[in-house]
Scaffold this active site. Structure first.
Site, mmCIF file in Angstrom:
data_model
loop_
_atom_site.group_PDB
_atom_site.id
_atom_site.type_symbol
_atom_site.label_atom_id
_atom_site.label_comp_id
_atom_site.label_asym_id
_atom_site.label_seq_id
_atom_site.Cartn_x
_atom_site.Cartn_y
_atom_site.Cartn_z
ATOM 1 N N TYR A 182 0.849 -1.197 0.000
ATOM 2 C CA TYR A 182 0.000 0.000 0.000
ATOM 3 C C TYR A 182 0.881 1.241 0.000
ATOM 4 C CZ TYR A 182 -4.169 -2.677 1.175
ATOM 5 O OH TYR A 182 -5.218 -3.556 1.145
ATOM 6 N N TYR A 236 -0.182 -9.808 0.306
ATOM 7 C CA TYR A 236 0.819 -9.181 1.180
ATOM 8 C C TYR A 236 0.843 -9.864 2.550
ATOM 9 C CZ TYR A 236 -3.194 -6.340 2.850
ATOM 10 O OH TYR A 236 -4.399 -5.903 3.335
ATOM 11 N N ARG A 269 -2.347 -12.135 3.314
ATOM 12 C CA ARG A 269 -3.703 -11.856 2.833
ATOM 13 C C ARG A 269 -3.827 -12.262 1.373
ATOM 14 N NH1 ARG A 269 -7.407 -8.614 4.176
ATOM 15 N NH2 ARG A 269 -8.522 -10.464 3.547
ATOM 16 N N HIS A 328 -6.777 -8.722 -2.816
ATOM 17 C CA HIS A 328 -8.128 -8.189 -2.621
ATOM 18 C C HIS A 328 -8.159 -6.696 -2.933
ATOM 19 C CE1 HIS A 328 -5.944 -7.576 1.144
ATOM 20 N NE2 HIS A 328 -6.629 -6.454 1.239
ATOM 21 N N HIS A 334 -10.332 -3.332 -1.585
ATOM 22 C CA HIS A 334 -11.289 -2.820 -0.601
ATOM 23 C C HIS A 334 -12.347 -1.974 -1.314
ATOM 24 C CE1 HIS A 334 -8.882 -3.872 3.001
ATOM 25 N NE2 HIS A 334 -7.865 -3.764 2.155
HETATM 26 FE FE LIG Z 1 -5.985 -4.788 2.374
#
Ligand SMILES: [Fe+2]
Length: 231
Positions: free
Chosen positions: A102, A141, A151, A154, A156
């Site tokens: 991110y 990640y 994870r 995905h 969000h």
């Molecule tokens: Fe996330």
């Protein structure tokens, strides 16, 4: 006055799911109080009146160059509990880059930041509830929930819908991700069919020849087919 059904048991994440460690701290220790639906819960407020820019739904065009990664189209429809389109409603998305990082100061795991990718976009549904984003496929990640935790890839999603009770913050997954069985966030939803409602499907008709892969994901606000919440 419109009212909305209560959510089906098992179709939403367990509030206390110990494998997902943050829920231990987050879960209320006292029984919840059900708030009756009154006019203010079922009619508003509405958000997102700032005009949507021409490229807000194309996350590959927010910088001088193109981001690295697999270019994808994600599209679908937003529906209410009776299958009717939710039109002219704001959708916001955010995601990691192709390397699973991110663009955020608390994400400092050693994957590269992409100078051509911020990872946030917005769209307004059309008259038929349709939406469309162009982006790149996010990477998986690592996180610190348990040892060697990853994870699944995905995106969000945040939706407002027409009322307070249709507010939805959730995550869209990609089909056949091998990380699904190991992800306590997805597994905290006990109902397997409700889990499936968070997984987009590959759709050849949504792909663009010589340019992008395509995924379809319909979102249902409330009702028996509701798309589950995810934090
Ligand atoms: Fe996330």
């Amino acid at each position: 006055m419109t009212s909305y059904r209560r959510l089906d048991p098992g179709s939403q994440p367990e509030r206390l799911y110990e494998a997902y460690r943050s829920t231990i701290q987050r879960n209320p220790r006292k029984p919840l109080i059900q708030i009756p639906q009154t006019l203010s819960e079922v009619t508003g407020p509405l958000y997102g009146h700032n005009p949507i820019g021409e490229t807000d739904n194309d996350l590959t065009r927010h910088h001088a160059g193109e981001p690295l990664g697999q270019r994808i189209v994600v599209s679908g429809r937003v529906l209410d509990e009776d299958g009717r389109p939710v039109s002219h409603s704001l959708i916001e998305i955010w995601q990691a880059n192709a390397g699973g990082r991110y663009r955020h100061h608390v994400d400092n795991h050693p994957a590269p930041v992409d100078p051509n990718f911020t990872g946030a976009g917005r769209a307004i549904t059309d008259a038929d509830g349709g939406y469309r984003f162009v982006t790149i496929k996010p990477g998986a990640y690592p996180w610190r929930n348990h040892s060697n935790a990853w994870r699944p890839a995905h995106i969000h999603f945040s939706l407002f819908g027409p009322a307070f009770v249709t507010r939805l913050v959730t995550q869209m997954y990609f089909p056949d991700d091998p990380l699904f069985p190991y992800d306590p966030i997805l597994q905290s939803i006990r109902d397997p069919q409700a889990q499936q409602r968070l997984i987009a499907r590959f759709d050849l008709d949504t792909t663009e020849e010589l340019w992008a892969l395509g995924y379809r994901w319909d979102i249902v606000l409330r009702g028996h087919e509701a798309t589950p919440f995810e934090e």
